[in-house]
Motif scaffolding. Structure first.
Motif, PDB file in Angstrom:
ATOM      1  N   SER A   1       0.963  -0.921  -0.222  1.00 45.73           N
ATOM      2  CA  SER A   1       0.083  -0.163  -0.009  1.00 45.73           C
ATOM      3  C   SER A   1       0.765   1.201  -0.076  1.00 45.73           C
ATOM      4  O   SER A   1       1.891   1.202   0.868  1.00 45.73           O
ATOM      5  N   LYS A   2       0.484   2.327  -0.757  1.00 46.03           N
ATOM      6  CA  LYS A   2       1.147   3.502  -0.898  1.00 46.03           C
ATOM      7  C   LYS A   2       1.017   4.520   0.480  1.00 46.03           C
ATOM      8  O   LYS A   2      -0.374   4.608   0.822  1.00 46.03           O
ATOM      9  N   PRO A   3       1.848   5.157   0.814  1.00 49.90           N
ATOM     10  CA  PRO A   3       1.689   5.956   2.097  1.00 49.90           C
ATOM     11  C   PRO A   3       0.677   6.857   1.853  1.00 49.90           C
ATOM     12  O   PRO A   3       0.798   7.368   0.679  1.00 49.90           O
ATOM     13  N   THR A   4       0.015   7.303   2.727  1.00 48.56           N
ATOM     14  CA  THR A   4      -0.990   8.408   2.498  1.00 48.56           C
ATOM     15  C   THR A   4      -0.502   9.576   3.166  1.00 48.56           C
ATOM     16  O   THR A   4      -0.516   9.717   4.618  1.00 48.56           O
ATOM     17  N   PRO A   5      -0.207  10.518   2.307  1.00 46.22           N
ATOM     18  CA  PRO A   5       0.505  11.955   2.913  1.00 46.22           C
ATOM     19  C   PRO A   5      -0.815  12.468   3.766  1.00 46.22           C
ATOM     20  O   PRO A   5      -1.554  12.865   3.477  1.00 46.22           O
ATOM     21  N   ARG A   6      -0.299  12.859   4.897  1.00 40.67           N
ATOM     22  CA  ARG A   6      -1.177  13.669   5.816  1.00 40.67           C
ATOM     23  C   ARG A   6      -0.857  15.218   5.977  1.00 40.67           C
ATOM     24  O   ARG A   6       0.286  15.534   6.119  1.00 40.67           O
ATOM     25  N   PHE A   7      -1.930  16.070   6.157  1.00 48.64           N
ATOM     26  CA  PHE A   7      -1.814  17.319   6.284  1.00 48.64           C
ATOM     27  C   PHE A   7      -2.768  17.652   7.238  1.00 48.64           C
ATOM     28  O   PHE A   7      -3.622  17.299   7.436  1.00 48.64           O
ATOM     29  N   ALA A   8      -2.555  19.255   7.434  1.00 50.87           N
ATOM     30  CA  ALA A   8      -3.508  20.102   8.431  1.00 50.87           C
ATOM     31  C   ALA A   8      -4.350  21.123   7.446  1.00 50.87           C
ATOM     32  O   ALA A   8      -3.744  21.564   6.409  1.00 50.87           O
ATOM     33  N   SER A   9      -5.403  21.326   7.911  1.00 50.63           N
ATOM     34  CA  SER A   9      -6.269  22.672   7.308  1.00 50.63           C
ATOM     35  C   SER A   9      -5.660  23.933   8.027  1.00 50.63           C
ATOM     36  O   SER A   9      -5.107  24.052   9.060  1.00 50.63           O
TER      37      SER A   9
ATOM     38  N   GLY B   1       0.686  21.435   3.177  1.00 45.64           N
ATOM     39  CA  GLY B   1       0.570  20.798   1.802  1.00 45.64           C
ATOM     40  C   GLY B   1       0.813  21.973   0.804  1.00 45.64           C
ATOM     41  O   GLY B   1       1.191  23.141   1.133  1.00 45.64           O
ATOM     42  N   PHE B   2       0.981  21.445  -0.563  1.00 46.93           N
ATOM     43  CA  PHE B   2       1.427  22.257  -1.811  1.00 46.93           C
ATOM     44  C   PHE B   2       0.535  23.516  -1.877  1.00 46.93           C
ATOM     45  O   PHE B   2       1.041  24.609  -2.129  1.00 46.93           O
ATOM     46  N   LYS B   3      -0.672  23.354  -1.735  1.00 44.51           N
ATOM     47  CA  LYS B   3      -1.674  24.394  -2.159  1.00 44.51           C
ATOM     48  C   LYS B   3      -1.752  25.412  -1.239  1.00 44.51           C
ATOM     49  O   LYS B   3      -1.860  26.655  -1.681  1.00 44.51           O
ATOM     50  N   VAL B   4      -1.733  25.088   0.104  1.00 43.21           N
ATOM     51  CA  VAL B   4      -1.556  26.136   1.132  1.00 43.21           C
ATOM     52  C   VAL B   4      -0.244  26.687   0.950  1.00 43.21           C
ATOM     53  O   VAL B   4      -0.122  27.992   1.164  1.00 43.21           O
ATOM     54  N   ALA B   5       0.967  26.100   0.863  1.00 47.49           N
ATOM     55  CA  ALA B   5       2.185  26.970   0.511  1.00 47.49           C
ATOM     56  C   ALA B   5       2.121  27.750  -0.358  1.00 47.49           C
ATOM     57  O   ALA B   5       2.796  28.693  -0.316  1.00 47.49           O
ATOM     58  N   ARG B   6       1.558  27.282  -1.532  1.00 41.28           N
ATOM     59  CA  ARG B   6       1.623  28.199  -2.730  1.00 41.28           C
ATOM     60  C   ARG B   6       0.970  29.471  -2.735  1.00 41.28           C
ATOM     61  O   ARG B   6       1.124  30.689  -3.028  1.00 41.28           O
TER      62      ARG B   6
ATOM     63  N   GLN C   1      10.583  28.521  -4.840  1.00 43.20           N
ATOM     64  CA  GLN C   1       9.899  28.068  -3.469  1.00 43.20           C
ATOM     65  C   GLN C   1       8.640  26.990  -3.937  1.00 43.20           C
ATOM     66  O   GLN C   1       8.270  26.113  -3.472  1.00 43.20           O
ATOM     67  N   THR C   2       8.097  27.353  -5.077  1.00 45.67           N
ATOM     68  CA  THR C   2       7.202  26.495  -5.830  1.00 45.67           C
ATOM     69  C   THR C   2       7.797  25.322  -6.078  1.00 45.67           C
ATOM     70  O   THR C   2       7.134  24.134  -5.704  1.00 45.67           O
ATOM     71  N   ILE C   3       8.888  25.181  -6.734  1.00 44.41           N
ATOM     72  CA  ILE C   3       9.506  23.952  -6.874  1.00 44.41           C
ATOM     73  C   ILE C   3      10.009  23.140  -5.570  1.00 44.41           C
ATOM     74  O   ILE C   3       9.889  22.117  -5.616  1.00 44.41           O
ATOM     75  N   ASN C   4      10.429  23.918  -4.600  1.00 40.04           N
ATOM     76  CA  ASN C   4      10.813  23.430  -3.369  1.00 40.04           C
ATOM     77  C   ASN C   4       9.745  22.570  -3.014  1.00 40.04           C
ATOM     78  O   ASN C   4       9.566  21.404  -2.247  1.00 40.04           O
ATOM     79  N   SER C   5       8.786  23.350  -2.539  1.00 40.75           N
ATOM     80  CA  SER C   5       7.202  22.817  -1.998  1.00 40.75           C
ATOM     81  C   SER C   5       6.899  21.640  -2.766  1.00 40.75           C
ATOM     82  O   SER C   5       6.564  20.648  -2.170  1.00 40.75           O
ATOM     83  N   TRP C   6       6.861  21.685  -3.967  1.00 41.47           N
ATOM     84  CA  TRP C   6       6.183  20.455  -4.644  1.00 41.47           C
ATOM     85  C   TRP C   6       7.118  19.471  -4.582  1.00 41.47           C
ATOM     86  O   TRP C   6       6.597  18.390  -4.491  1.00 41.47           O
ATOM     87  N   ILE C   7       8.355  19.393  -4.686  1.00 41.81           N
ATOM     88  CA  ILE C   7       9.215  18.296  -4.516  1.00 41.81           C
ATOM     89  C   ILE C   7       8.893  17.717  -3.144  1.00 41.81           C
ATOM     90  O   ILE C   7       9.098  16.517  -2.954  1.00 41.81           O
ATOM     91  N   LEU C   8       8.976  18.780  -1.966  1.00 45.04           N
ATOM     92  CA  LEU C   8       8.832  18.153  -0.700  1.00 45.04           C
ATOM     93  C   LEU C   8       7.658  17.341  -0.635  1.00 45.04           C
ATOM     94  O   LEU C   8       7.443  16.182   0.118  1.00 45.04           O
TER      95      LEU C   8
END
Length: 236
Positions: A11-19, A76-81, A141-148
């Motif tokens: 099973s692929k790990p499910t990344p967890r984030f906060a709202s 997550g990426f959307k919030v960081a963006r 920063q967008t590339i940094n966040s996306w890769i992370l």
């Protein structure tokens, strides 16, 4: 459960984030915006430290990337963006304010003329620095966040240190190259040797600072995750 071929299905790990619901994101966003505005002002001054050529914002800028890493990992990426775009909208607004301050008529005595010249010298180059910073940070920063975040999708909560370091190398290189290419002329760098020095020193310094602070960043991320009520409730 065995797959049709007889091998086990991993099973692929499910990344967890906060709202965005607690004060933590707002505080980090405010700090990031202030750091960017101050570093843009500092970057208009060329700094020579022995054989090293850099600018006056060198000691501030890595903090913005560290905050970006924390926000990417926790929210997550959307919030960081959104944080990146908001920070630079505020930087652009600050630059507009500098322009208005410069063109406003001042006192015509000797002190007023000297003060006007000082303000123009200090804040005049900032719009070009902001442009350089906007394009560089937006890309880096967008590339940094996306890769992370993409690495987190593969590893889940494990190997945070690898995500922080791996994303930083790529993001900081893109950021530094774009920024230095636009800002070099503003701070007085005109020959190829000095430009290469400026790029390499900036990249190695900013990446090195992020690497040194990885243990601190990991602790901060862990601290926020434990106190962020919604962490784990939001998937990628």
């Amino acid at each position: 459960m065995p797959s049709p071929s007889g091998s086990s299905t991993l099973s692929k790990p499910t990344p967890r984030f906060a709202s965005i619901g607690s004060p933590f994101f707002g505080i980090m966003l405010a700090i990031m915006a202030v750091v960017l505005i101050l570093s843009n002002i500092g970057a208009s001054k060329g700094v020579v430290l022995g054989p090293i050529i850099t600018d006056g914002g060198f000691f501030l800028f890595p903090l913005a990337y560290i905050l970006g890493d924390v926000m990417s990992e926790v929210y997550g990426f959307k919030v960081a963006r959104k944080a990146i775009i908001t920070s630079f909208a505020l930087s652009a607004f600050a630059s507009l304010c500098y322009w208005v301050i410069i063109i406003l008529p001042g006192f015509d005595d000797d002190y007023g003329v000297a003060k006007q010249a000082a303000i123009e010298g200090a804040l005049g180059p900032v719009p070009q620095i902001v442009l350089a910073s906007l394009l560089a940070f937006l890309a880096g920063q967008t590339i940094n966040s996306w890769i992370l975040v993409k690495m987190k999708e593969r590893t889940g909560e494990r190997t945070l240190w690898a995500r922080l370091m791996g994303s930083s190398v790529v993001g900081e290189f893109v950021d530094t190259l774009i920024f230095c290419s636009i800002a070099a002329s503003v701070i007085g760098i005109s020959d190829v040797g000095s430009f290469v020095n400026y790029v390499l020193v900036g990249f190695l310094y900013k990446t090195g600072v992020e690497f040194i602070f990885v243990p601190v960043t990991v602790l901060v991320v862990g601290w926020i995750k434990k106190r962020e009520p919604s962490y784990g409730a939001v998937a990628a």
